[in-house]
Write a protein that holds these residues in place. Structure first.
Motif, PDB file in Angstrom:
ATOM      1  N   ASP A   4       0.650  -1.228   0.095  1.00 43.50           N
ATOM      2  CA  ASP A   4       0.014   0.134  -0.062  1.00 43.50           C
ATOM      3  C   ASP A   4       0.981   1.094  -0.059  1.00 43.50           C
ATOM      4  N   ARG A   5       1.879   1.049   0.633  1.00 39.63           N
ATOM      5  CA  ARG A   5       3.135   2.386   0.470  1.00 39.63           C
ATOM      6  C   ARG A   5       4.056   2.434  -0.522  1.00 39.63           C
ATOM      7  N   GLY A   6       3.656   1.425  -1.512  1.00 39.00           N
ATOM      8  CA  GLY A   6       4.321   1.600  -2.727  1.00 39.00           C
ATOM      9  C   GLY A   6       5.236   0.501  -3.184  1.00 39.00           C
ATOM     10  N   THR A   7       5.503  -0.469  -2.294  1.00 39.41           N
ATOM     11  CA  THR A   7       6.306  -1.710  -2.438  1.00 39.41           C
ATOM     12  C   THR A   7       5.798  -2.582  -3.563  1.00 39.41           C
ATOM     13  N   ASP A   8       6.570  -3.167  -4.479  1.00 38.56           N
ATOM     14  CA  ASP A   8       5.881  -4.116  -5.519  1.00 38.56           C
ATOM     15  C   ASP A   8       6.182  -5.651  -5.107  1.00 38.56           C
ATOM     16  N   VAL A   9       6.964  -5.905  -4.171  1.00 37.79           N
ATOM     17  CA  VAL A   9       7.200  -7.365  -3.897  1.00 37.79           C
ATOM     18  C   VAL A   9       7.571  -7.067  -2.409  1.00 37.79           C
ATOM     19  N   ALA A  10       6.603  -7.467  -1.483  1.00 36.47           N
ATOM     20  CA  ALA A  10       6.804  -7.592  -0.007  1.00 36.47           C
ATOM     21  C   ALA A  10       7.053  -8.883   0.469  1.00 36.47           C
ATOM     22  N   LEU A  11       8.258  -9.451   0.918  1.00 34.29           N
ATOM     23  CA  LEU A  11       8.820 -10.626   1.133  1.00 34.29           C
ATOM     24  C   LEU A  11       8.709 -10.635   2.645  1.00 34.29           C
ATOM     25  N   ASN A  12       8.733 -12.066   2.987  1.00 33.49           N
ATOM     26  CA  ASN A  12       9.050 -12.537   4.461  1.00 33.49           C
ATOM     27  C   ASN A  12      10.387 -12.596   4.862  1.00 33.49           C
ATOM     28  N   LEU A  71       2.332  -8.919  -3.259  1.00 33.43           N
ATOM     29  CA  LEU A  71       2.634  -8.282  -4.726  1.00 33.43           C
ATOM     30  C   LEU A  71       1.553  -6.995  -5.201  1.00 33.43           C
ATOM     31  N   SER A  72       2.234  -6.015  -5.779  1.00 30.04           N
ATOM     32  CA  SER A  72       1.316  -4.978  -6.379  1.00 30.04           C
ATOM     33  C   SER A  72       0.668  -5.357  -7.738  1.00 30.04           C
ATOM     34  N   ARG A  73      -0.147  -4.668  -8.172  1.00 27.52           N
ATOM     35  CA  ARG A  73      -0.806  -4.918  -9.392  1.00 27.52           C
ATOM     36  C   ARG A  73      -0.043  -4.690 -10.680  1.00 27.52           C
ATOM     37  N   ARG A  74       1.035  -3.611 -10.192  1.00 24.64           N
ATOM     38  CA  ARG A  74       1.982  -3.193 -11.260  1.00 24.64           C
ATOM     39  C   ARG A  74       2.960  -4.287 -11.591  1.00 24.64           C
ATOM     40  N   MET A  75       3.375  -5.010 -10.570  1.00 22.88           N
ATOM     41  CA  MET A  75       4.200  -6.187 -10.642  1.00 22.88           C
ATOM     42  C   MET A  75       3.682  -7.205 -11.547  1.00 22.88           C
ATOM     43  N   LEU A  76       2.244  -7.502 -11.367  1.00 24.77           N
ATOM     44  CA  LEU A  76       1.730  -8.760 -12.186  1.00 24.77           C
ATOM     45  C   LEU A  76       1.593  -8.170 -13.278  1.00 24.77           C
ATOM     46  N   GLU A  77       1.073  -7.145 -13.650  1.00 21.80           N
ATOM     47  CA  GLU A  77       0.991  -6.714 -15.070  1.00 21.80           C
ATOM     48  C   GLU A  77       2.248  -6.667 -15.931  1.00 21.80           C
ATOM     49  N   LEU A  78       3.449  -6.545 -14.912  1.00 20.48           N
ATOM     50  CA  LEU A  78       4.620  -6.416 -15.855  1.00 20.48           C
ATOM     51  C   LEU A  78       5.354  -7.603 -16.166  1.00 20.48           C
ATOM     52  N   ILE A  79       5.158  -8.522 -15.452  1.00 21.04           N
ATOM     53  CA  ILE A  79       5.992  -9.748 -15.487  1.00 21.04           C
ATOM     54  C   ILE A  79       4.970 -10.830 -15.837  1.00 21.04           C
ATOM     55  N   GLY A  80       3.501 -10.435 -15.886  1.00 18.90           N
ATOM     56  CA  GLY A  80       2.717 -11.695 -16.149  1.00 18.90           C
ATOM     57  C   GLY A  80       2.412 -12.671 -15.227  1.00 18.90           C
ATOM     58  N   PRO A  81       0.919 -13.112 -15.004  1.00 15.82           N
ATOM     59  CA  PRO A  81       0.889 -14.050 -14.094  1.00 15.82           C
ATOM     60  C   PRO A  81       1.455 -15.472 -13.850  1.00 15.82           C
ATOM     61  N   GLN A  82       1.883 -15.951 -15.238  1.00 14.84           N
ATOM     62  CA  GLN A  82       2.355 -17.214 -15.472  1.00 14.84           C
ATOM     63  C   GLN A  82       3.662 -17.220 -14.855  1.00 14.84           C
TER      64      GLN A  82
END
Length: 248
Positions: free
Chosen positions: A99-107, A150-161
């Motif tokens: 929500d703050r702008g991270t695209d991939v938030a990891l454990n 993950l952010s929607r931007r991440m998903l749209e850029l690399i693709g769900p597959q």
């Protein structure tokens, strides 16, 4: 927010996982049942808000995440496993980070790991891939582990597959200069369900994850990114690797 839960024969824990997911008040909950032969379908259907995708035959260890993300509508996607009930407050930092702008938030499992020499092969692979990407600050942070968001931007850029090979997806995110960060620490190591395929040295799951990292590293090398890193920062990178190896 979309919560995506993958499950394979998790009738004993799935209800608790769904209960904690509902506490986050997401827009949708998507449950992907991967080759289940127990009562997981019935447990998932007991959650009135859940969209249930039932794959009668196993489609692959991480393919369920790709399927769930393809169906999702949220700007934020939180990924969970059906065998690991995690309290909602512990899940919130991953959602908040995106929500703050991270695209991939990891454990961030790094505080829970032993010194480098006592880590297992999978952890070594995670560390090496991150270092090859110039992100040694992530340590063993990896999309292989849940929870992550993950952010929607991440998903749209690399693709769900791409999510079917988590380390490769993570490498793609870094190479595309997206924001990849360790967002919180949830101890899933001790709570990971013991299965026939994930115990013992060289077990099937370990070999699969190592193979996924090899595939990710091949992609990094193909793009020339790792080669550039070692040429420009070779001495320093070798120093860091030596420090890990010696447990400093």
């Amino acid at each position: 927010m979309s919560v995506i839960i993958t499950a394979c024969n998790e009738e004993k824990t799935l209800r608790s996982v769904l209960r904690e997911a509902e506490r986050l008040m997401p827009e949708e909950i998507i449950v992907v049942l991967n080759g289940c032969v127990d009562n997981s379908f019935r447990r998932a259907r007991q959650c009135g808000r859940a969209i249930v995708v039932h794959c009668p035959d196993a489609v692959g260890h991480d393919v369920g995440r790709a399927i769930g993300s393809k169906l999702s509508q949220g700007d934020i996607m939180l990924f969970l496993d059906g065998d690991l009930p995690i309290p909602a407050p512990s899940l919130f930092p991953f959602v908040a980070a995106v929500d703050r702008g991270t695209d991939v938030a990891l454990n961030d499992l790094n505080p829970l790991l032993p010194i480098f020499g006592k880590c297992d092969s999978v952890t070594h692979c995670k560390m090496f891939l991150n270092m090859a990407l110039g992100r040694e600050d992530l340590g063993a942070g990896s999309m292989t582990a849940v929870p992550h968001a993950l952010s929607r931007r991440m998903l749209e850029l690399i693709g769900p597959q791409a999510l079917s090979v988590p380390p490769k997806a993570q490498a793609a995110a870094v190479l595309e200069k997206l924001r990849v960060e360790n967002a919180g620490t949830v101890n899933v190591i001790k709570r990971n369900r013991i299965r026939k395929g994930n115990t013992g040295a060289g077990n099937n799951v370990e070999q699969m994850i190592i193979g996924d990292h090899a595939e990710a590293l091949a992609e990094v090398l193909a793009r020339g990114a790792a080669d550039l890193l070692w040429k420009e920062n070779g001495p320093d990178s070798r120093r860091i690797l030596a420090a890990w190896r010696n447990g400093i």
